[in-house]
Design a protein around this motif. Structure first.
Motif, PDB file in Angstrom:
ATOM      1  N   LEU A  86       0.817  -1.340   0.083  1.00  0.00           N
ATOM      2  CA  LEU A  86       0.093   0.036  -0.052  1.00  0.00           C
ATOM      3  C   LEU A  86       1.010   1.300   0.237  1.00  0.00           C
ATOM      4  CD1 LEU A  86      -2.397  -1.046   2.886  1.00  0.00           C
ATOM      5  CD2 LEU A  86      -2.804  -1.621   0.114  1.00  0.00           C
ATOM      6  N   GLY A  87      -0.257   2.205  -0.902  1.00  0.00           N
ATOM      7  CA  GLY A  87       0.754   3.556  -0.354  1.00  0.00           C
ATOM      8  C   GLY A  87       0.301   4.428   0.333  1.00  0.00           C
ATOM      9  N   CYS A  88       0.822   5.947   0.797  1.00  0.00           N
ATOM     10  CA  CYS A  88      -0.082   6.785   1.800  1.00  0.00           C
ATOM     11  C   CYS A  88      -0.374   7.708   1.351  1.00  0.00           C
ATOM     12  CB  CYS A  88       0.685   6.477   3.079  1.00  0.00           C
ATOM     13  SG  CYS A  88       0.028   7.541   4.138  1.00  0.00           S
ATOM     14  N   GLY A  89      -1.519   8.761   0.798  1.00  0.00           N
ATOM     15  CA  GLY A  89      -1.340   9.891   0.474  1.00  0.00           C
ATOM     16  C   GLY A  89      -0.963  10.982   1.802  1.00  0.00           C
ATOM     17  N   PRO A  90      -0.867  12.164   0.988  1.00  0.00           N
ATOM     18  CA  PRO A  90       0.036  13.589   2.005  1.00  0.00           C
ATOM     19  C   PRO A  90      -1.888  13.914   2.909  1.00  0.00           C
ATOM     20  CG  PRO A  90      -0.310  14.089  -0.025  1.00  0.00           C
ATOM     21  CD  PRO A  90      -0.410  12.534  -0.531  1.00  0.00           C
ATOM     22  N   ASP A  91      -2.976  13.525   2.400  1.00  0.00           N
ATOM     23  CA  ASP A  91      -4.192  13.120   3.284  1.00  0.00           C
ATOM     24  C   ASP A  91      -4.313  12.066   4.034  1.00  0.00           C
ATOM     25  OD1 ASP A  91      -4.828  11.341   1.295  1.00  0.00           O
ATOM     26  OD2 ASP A  91      -6.582  12.402   0.726  1.00  0.00           O
ATOM     27  N   GLY A  92      -3.658  10.990   4.118  1.00  0.00           N
ATOM     28  CA  GLY A  92      -3.649  10.158   4.699  1.00  0.00           C
ATOM     29  C   GLY A  92      -4.678   8.938   4.379  1.00  0.00           C
ATOM     30  N   HIS A  93      -5.088   8.442   2.997  1.00  0.00           N
ATOM     31  CA  HIS A  93      -5.506   7.567   2.384  1.00  0.00           C
ATOM     32  C   HIS A  93      -4.884   6.783   1.547  1.00  0.00           C
ATOM     33  CE1 HIS A  93      -4.468   9.521  -1.707  1.00  0.00           C
ATOM     34  NE2 HIS A  93      -4.845   8.598  -1.999  1.00  0.00           N
ATOM     35  N   THR A  94      -4.963   5.359   1.572  1.00  0.00           N
ATOM     36  CA  THR A  94      -4.901   4.529   0.978  1.00  0.00           C
ATOM     37  C   THR A  94      -5.507   3.145   0.102  1.00  0.00           C
ATOM     38  OG1 THR A  94      -3.651   2.294   1.319  1.00  0.00           O
ATOM     39  CG2 THR A  94      -5.332   2.820   2.727  1.00  0.00           C
ATOM     40  N   CYS A  95      -5.485   2.497  -0.738  1.00  0.00           N
ATOM     41  CA  CYS A  95      -6.805   2.034  -1.722  1.00  0.00           C
ATOM     42  C   CYS A  95      -6.918   3.565  -2.129  1.00  0.00           C
ATOM     43  CB  CYS A  95      -7.450   1.669  -1.161  1.00  0.00           C
ATOM     44  SG  CYS A  95      -6.585  -0.002   0.243  1.00  0.00           S
ATOM     45  N   SER A  96      -7.827   3.502  -2.313  1.00  0.00           N
ATOM     46  CA  SER A  96      -9.367   4.419  -2.749  1.00  0.00           C
ATOM     47  C   SER A  96     -10.240   4.991  -1.443  1.00  0.00           C
ATOM     48  CB  SER A  96     -10.127   4.371  -4.319  1.00  0.00           C
ATOM     49  OG  SER A  96      -9.125   4.864  -5.013  1.00  0.00           O
ATOM     50  N   LEU A  97      -9.842   4.863  -0.443  1.00  0.00           N
ATOM     51  CA  LEU A  97     -10.271   4.702   0.731  1.00  0.00           C
ATOM     52  C   LEU A  97      -9.623   6.293   1.664  1.00  0.00           C
ATOM     53  CD1 LEU A  97      -9.846   1.380   2.324  1.00  0.00           C
ATOM     54  CD2 LEU A  97     -11.736   2.250   1.304  1.00  0.00           C
ATOM     55  N   ASN A 124      -0.369  -9.908   4.847  1.00  0.00           N
ATOM     56  CA  ASN A 124       0.810  -9.103   5.786  1.00  0.00           C
ATOM     57  C   ASN A 124       0.871  -7.791   4.788  1.00  0.00           C
ATOM     58  OD1 ASN A 124       2.924 -11.057   6.728  1.00  0.00           O
ATOM     59  ND2 ASN A 124       2.237 -12.502   5.135  1.00  0.00           N
ATOM     60  N   ILE A 125       0.345  -6.604   5.290  1.00  0.00           N
ATOM     61  CA  ILE A 125       0.682  -5.464   5.152  1.00  0.00           C
ATOM     62  C   ILE A 125       1.607  -4.708   5.346  1.00  0.00           C
ATOM     63  CG2 ILE A 125      -1.111  -3.364   5.095  1.00  0.00           C
ATOM     64  CD1 ILE A 125      -3.142  -5.549   6.654  1.00  0.00           C
ATOM     65  N   ALA A 126       1.862  -4.452   4.036  1.00  0.00           N
ATOM     66  CA  ALA A 126       2.529  -3.476   4.411  1.00  0.00           C
ATOM     67  C   ALA A 126       2.573  -2.077   3.064  1.00  0.00           C
ATOM     68  CB  ALA A 126       4.401  -4.192   3.173  1.00  0.00           C
ATOM     69  N   PHE A 127       3.476  -0.812   3.814  1.00  0.00           N
ATOM     70  CA  PHE A 127       3.136   0.575   3.783  1.00  0.00           C
ATOM     71  C   PHE A 127       4.321   0.705   3.147  1.00  0.00           C
ATOM     72  CE2 PHE A 127      -0.607   0.721   6.358  1.00  0.00           C
ATOM     73  CZ  PHE A 127      -1.940   1.304   5.380  1.00  0.00           C
ATOM     74  N   VAL A 128       4.591   1.676   2.261  1.00  0.00           N
ATOM     75  CA  VAL A 128       5.370   2.518   1.801  1.00  0.00           C
ATOM     76  C   VAL A 128       5.475   3.918   1.217  1.00  0.00           C
ATOM     77  CG1 VAL A 128       7.256   2.628  -0.474  1.00  0.00           C
ATOM     78  CG2 VAL A 128       6.703   0.902   0.486  1.00  0.00           C
ATOM     79  N   ALA A 129       6.202   4.711   2.320  1.00  0.00           N
ATOM     80  CA  ALA A 129       5.752   5.828   2.171  1.00  0.00           C
ATOM     81  C   ALA A 129       7.260   7.003   1.879  1.00  0.00           C
ATOM     82  CB  ALA A 129       5.220   6.452   3.339  1.00  0.00           C
ATOM     83  N   GLU A 130       7.767   7.966   1.640  1.00  0.00           N
ATOM     84  CA  GLU A 130       8.743   8.388   0.864  1.00  0.00           C
ATOM     85  C   GLU A 130       8.487   9.998   0.865  1.00  0.00           C
ATOM     86  OE1 GLU A 130      11.784   6.705  -1.775  1.00  0.00           O
ATOM     87  OE2 GLU A 130       9.499   5.867  -2.343  1.00  0.00           O
ATOM     88  N   GLY A 131       9.376  10.596   1.369  1.00  0.00           N
ATOM     89  CA  GLY A 131       9.016  12.520   0.924  1.00  0.00           C
ATOM     90  C   GLY A 131       8.972  13.348   2.124  1.00  0.00           C
ATOM     91  N   ALA A 132       9.840  14.474   2.100  1.00  0.00           N
ATOM     92  CA  ALA A 132       9.881  15.438   2.896  1.00  0.00           C
ATOM     93  C   ALA A 132       7.932  15.770   3.197  1.00  0.00           C
ATOM     94  CB  ALA A 132      10.283  16.368   2.680  1.00  0.00           C
ATOM     95  N   SER A 133       7.189  15.390   1.691  1.00  0.00           N
ATOM     96  CA  SER A 133       6.005  16.243   1.402  1.00  0.00           C
ATOM     97  C   SER A 133       4.947  15.499   2.693  1.00  0.00           C
ATOM     98  CB  SER A 133       5.587  16.206   0.608  1.00  0.00           C
ATOM     99  OG  SER A 133       5.860  14.591   0.248  1.00  0.00           O
ATOM    100  N   LYS A 134       5.219  14.039   3.375  1.00  0.00           N
ATOM    101  CA  LYS A 134       4.782  13.414   3.888  1.00  0.00           C
ATOM    102  C   LYS A 134       4.775  13.082   5.548  1.00  0.00           C
ATOM    103  CE  LYS A 134       2.872  10.863   0.299  1.00  0.00           C
ATOM    104  NZ  LYS A 134       3.101   9.543  -0.223  1.00  0.00           N
ATOM    105  N   GLN A 135       6.000  14.565   5.652  1.00  0.00           N
ATOM    106  CA  GLN A 135       5.595  14.637   7.037  1.00  0.00           C
ATOM    107  C   GLN A 135       4.587  15.266   7.921  1.00  0.00           C
ATOM    108  OE1 GLN A 135       9.400  17.384   7.711  1.00  0.00           O
ATOM    109  NE2 GLN A 135      11.026  16.449   6.923  1.00  0.00           N
ATOM    110  N   PRO A 136       3.585  15.554   7.784  1.00  0.00           N
ATOM    111  CA  PRO A 136       2.933  16.181   8.370  1.00  0.00           C
ATOM    112  C   PRO A 136       2.044  15.039   8.592  1.00  0.00           C
ATOM    113  CG  PRO A 136       2.954  17.742   6.716  1.00  0.00           C
ATOM    114  CD  PRO A 136       3.811  17.039   6.559  1.00  0.00           C
ATOM    115  N   ILE A 137       1.617  13.629   7.320  1.00  0.00           N
ATOM    116  CA  ILE A 137       0.346  13.507   7.961  1.00  0.00           C
ATOM    117  C   ILE A 137       1.404  11.535   8.797  1.00  0.00           C
ATOM    118  CG2 ILE A 137       1.690  11.976   5.313  1.00  0.00           C
ATOM    119  CD1 ILE A 137      -2.444  12.055   6.971  1.00  0.00           C
ATOM    120  N   MET A 138       2.013  11.725   8.508  1.00  0.00           N
ATOM    121  CA  MET A 138       3.415  10.993   9.800  1.00  0.00           C
ATOM    122  C   MET A 138       3.222  10.955  10.678  1.00  0.00           C
ATOM    123  SD  MET A 138       4.617   8.139   7.490  1.00  0.00           S
ATOM    124  CE  MET A 138       3.389   8.237   6.173  1.00  0.00           C
TER     125      MET A 138
END
Length: 261
Positions: A148-159, A202-216
């Motif tokens: 899974l990915g993680c959007g800057p708004d905290g979405h994953t899949c299209s949830l 098993n569930i794995a997220f991958v997230a990269e980049g400084a733009s993800k700091q607020p949502i992390m």
């Protein structure tokens, strides 16, 4: 407990994601010649990570048993498969096309499940049918791995978070649902729902980049369960792990989940 693996370099992160995927693969396929490895992937930057670890990383690429892989998409934009927004199209370009040029046994796989493109071309009144058809293709025993990915708004899949898309978070019967009015284009998509996520081994997220700091920070410090990603952490902590770079996790204060590599 959710596990977080943090890396300074893109290449190291991709390599470790690849090693994790292979561990999941080998656990399923060892000692069973008839076994299949079922994996579902999101789109976006995750596809580039998969190319880096499963195609370009020669150490890992030789260990992928493609012929036994069955690949699905955690969500898909309701566009033709050759459209620039198609998750299938992105995966084909990054992974399937390079594989087809390698020859040998690699041409035996993977088996990839795409949406019914014919229905896409016939208009939005078929969107519910596209979702139900895709659901009918899913493995009955659940997935071995969700990537899974993680959007800057905290979405994953299209949830997506928020009241407007609560119907997707609260869906308890359909395993694949039509996401309409997506906050980012294309507006029409289909997405896995929590009944699928709950069944995954098993569930794995991958997230990269400084733009993800607020949502992390929202996910790991505030543990904001209005966010689909944080909700997955809370509900399925024993089978969730995150692969992140230092830039994304730099401002997170709660580092108890970070594992040393």
């Amino acid at each position: 407990m959710v596990k977080v693996y943090k890396y300074t370099e893109k290449q190291s992160l991709a390599h470790q994601v690849g090693k994790y995927i292979l561990e999941c693969q080998d656990k399923v396929l060892q000692n069973d010649s008839k076994a299949q490895f079922t994996v579902a992937i999101s789109g976006g930057s995750l596809v580039n990570v998969l190319k880096a670890c499963l195609i370009d990383d020669k150490e890992l690429a030789s260990k992928v048993q493609w012929a036994k892989w069955h690949v699905y998409f955690c969500d898909e934009r309701l566009v033709p498969l050759d459209d620039a927004d198609s998750n299938y199209g992105a995966f084909k370009k990054a992974v399937l096309d390079p594989l087809s040029h390698h020859g040998d046994h690699l041409n035996l796989g993977p088996t990839v499940y795409a949406i019914n493109e014919t229905l896409v071309n016939e208009g939005s009144h078929h969107n519910e049918k596209i979702a139900s058809e895709y659901e009918s293709l899913l493995p009955s025993k659940g997935f071995d791995l969700l990537l899974l990915g993680c959007g800057p708004d905290g979405h994953t899949c299209s949830l997506f978070p928020g009241e407007k898309h609560r119907y997707l978070i609260e869906e308890s019967q359909k395993k694949v649902a039509w996401c309409h009015d997506s906050p980012k284009p294309p507006s029409d998509r289909i997405t896995f729902t929590f009944p699928v996520i709950s069944q995954a081994r098993n569930i794995a997220f991958v997230a990269e980049g400084a733009s993800k700091q607020p949502i992390m920070q929202s996910i790991f410090d505030n543990k904001d369960q209005q966010l689909p990603t944080a909700l997955i952490n809370a509900r399925y902590s024993d089978k969730v792990c995150w692969f992140i770079d230092e830039a994304a996790f730099a401002t997170v204060k709660d580092t108890t989940a970070v594992f040393k590599n």
